[in-house]
Design a protein around this motif. Structure first.
Motif: not given
Length: 407
Positions: A331, A334, A398, A282-283, A395, A278-279
């Motif tokens: 996700f 976040d 988000k 992106s989710y 997307s 995850k670093k």
């Protein structure tokens, strides 16, 4: 041995035995019930009803646990294991196809499914000692244990018949009860000198929003959840009707064990290394990858003409099922506020349950009316539709939440 090590071992062993029992009673459910004379439609209905009833039982137990301050996850797990043991004994003793066996096996699925969230949340209970308990490592031990037992069960069923399935379940449950008793003692002893873990403070004063508020404020997420339903429609077909699928291309129970081994082992890398993954990605990207590999896997299984190709298709498990849960849970956390995230996780769980139930009901019926090829083709098409839906909406979920938070 340090208390952190002991608590992590306790949790890993609980996860291990829980998923070992799933390998026996879940992955081999079709083998057992077909051996007792049940039709594919009946098998699908038993699994579906078990999942639906479990949702209500989970809600009731969670409510009771929240209100009863002295009732911990450890106590609930102990009781559910004892009930599960009694039901497994009933399944073994009844033996022959009957209404009683149907009720007993359905109840077994209900209790085992109800146990799942309590096993997951046990990591937080054990952390009351002030030591970090790794969910990822514990859950990966569950996959490893299920893989090894699944491989062994394929040979045991071939050699001793289907009654070895509930008998093996009883041995696993005895081990699980012993482990949770030991874990409970460690928890009680270590909690006396516990300390807070940085970042694990309880709450931030924000309550979960109502379902109506959540739906009206997260319509795109709700649409994306329909895609999750479609993914798990296909996934439950692969998990619960595996023996029918591999027998259609000349496989047998031993090869079922090998396939379960391969599937479970390949879940582990994503769970173990998700913090690193995850670093780098992106989710949004990870969710699209997950959805695509769900479709690729079931499409390859539809096209497979040999067990070699069938095994190869399971490689998709690494970036499909294995990545799905950590990616989706992260996700949601976040993109949503704390109050929304509680409801978002519940919607995610519900979407999985709905997909499982629909897959079980229609999967069994399609098998009785048509062929394995037809079942896999329909499942691949539904999974592909879910993949398209997720890829097109993830997307926007988000972006929508960022815009709302900025207002």
């Amino acid at each position: 041995m340090s208390r952190k090590t002991l608590l992590n071992i306790d949790y890993a062993l609980i996860q291990g035995t829980y998923w070992m029992f799933y390998a026996v009673a879940g992955m081999f459910v079709s083998v057992y019930m077909l051996g007792k004379g049940y039709s594919n439609t009946s098998i699908g209905l038993v699994i579906a009803v078990g999942n639906v009833v479990a949702v209500f039982v989970q809600a009731v137990l969670a409510n009771i646990t929240d209100k009863a301050q002295r009732l911990t996850d450890i106590t609930v797990i102990k009781v559910l294991i004892a009930v599960l043991f009694a039901l497994t004994v009933a399944v073994l003793l009844i033996g022959d196809k009957s209404l009683l066996l149907t009720i007993a096996y359905t109840a077994l699925i209900v209790v085992h499914t109800t146990l799942h969230p309590f096993v997951n949340s046990l990591s937080f209970t054990l952390e009351e000692s002030g030591e970090h308990v790794s969910f990822g490592i514990g859950r990966s031990m569950g996959s490893l244990s299920a893989a090894l037992l699944g491989l062994a069960m394929g040979y045991l069923v071939t050699g001793f018949g289907v009654d070895v399935i509930p008998f093996s379940g009883l041995i696993i449950l005895v081990l699980m009860e012993a482990i949770i008793i030991v874990a409970g003692r460690h928890h009680a002893r270590f909690r006396q000198g516990g300390r807070e873990i940085p970042g694990h403070e309880t709450g931030d004063g924000e309550e979960a929003v109502s379902l109506t508020e959540f739906v009206s404020g997260n319509m795109v997420f709700m649409v994306m959840s329909v895609g999750v339903v479609a993914l798990f429609f296909g996934n439950v077909i692969v998990e619960n009707f595996t023996i029918q699928i591999i027998e259609s291309i000349g496989g047998d129970t031993e090869q079922l064990g090998v396939m379960i081994f391969v599937m479970a082992i390949l879940e582990m890398p994503a769970m173990l290394f998700f913090d690193r993954i995850k670093k780098r990605f992106s989710y949004i990207f990870l969710m699209r990858v997950v959805a695509i590999f769900f479709t690729v896997k079931i499409t390859l299984m539809y096209l497979a003409g040999s067990m070699g190709v069938m095994y190869a298709a399971q490689a998709c498990q690494v970036l499909g099922y294995g990545l799905m849960f950590p990616a989706m849970v992260s996700f949601i956390d976040d993109i949503m506020s704390r109050g929304e995230a509680v409801r978002g996780q519940a919607v995610f769980t519900t979407a999985i349950t709905v997909g499982n139930v629909l897959g079980c009901i229609f999967g069994g019926r399609i098998l009785d009316l048509s062929t394995v090829g037809t079942l896999l083709l329909i499942s691949a098409m539904i999974t592909a539709a879910g993949t398209i839906l997720i890829c097109c909406t993830v997307s926007r979920v988000k972006r929508k939440n960022i815009e709302r938070d900025a207002v």
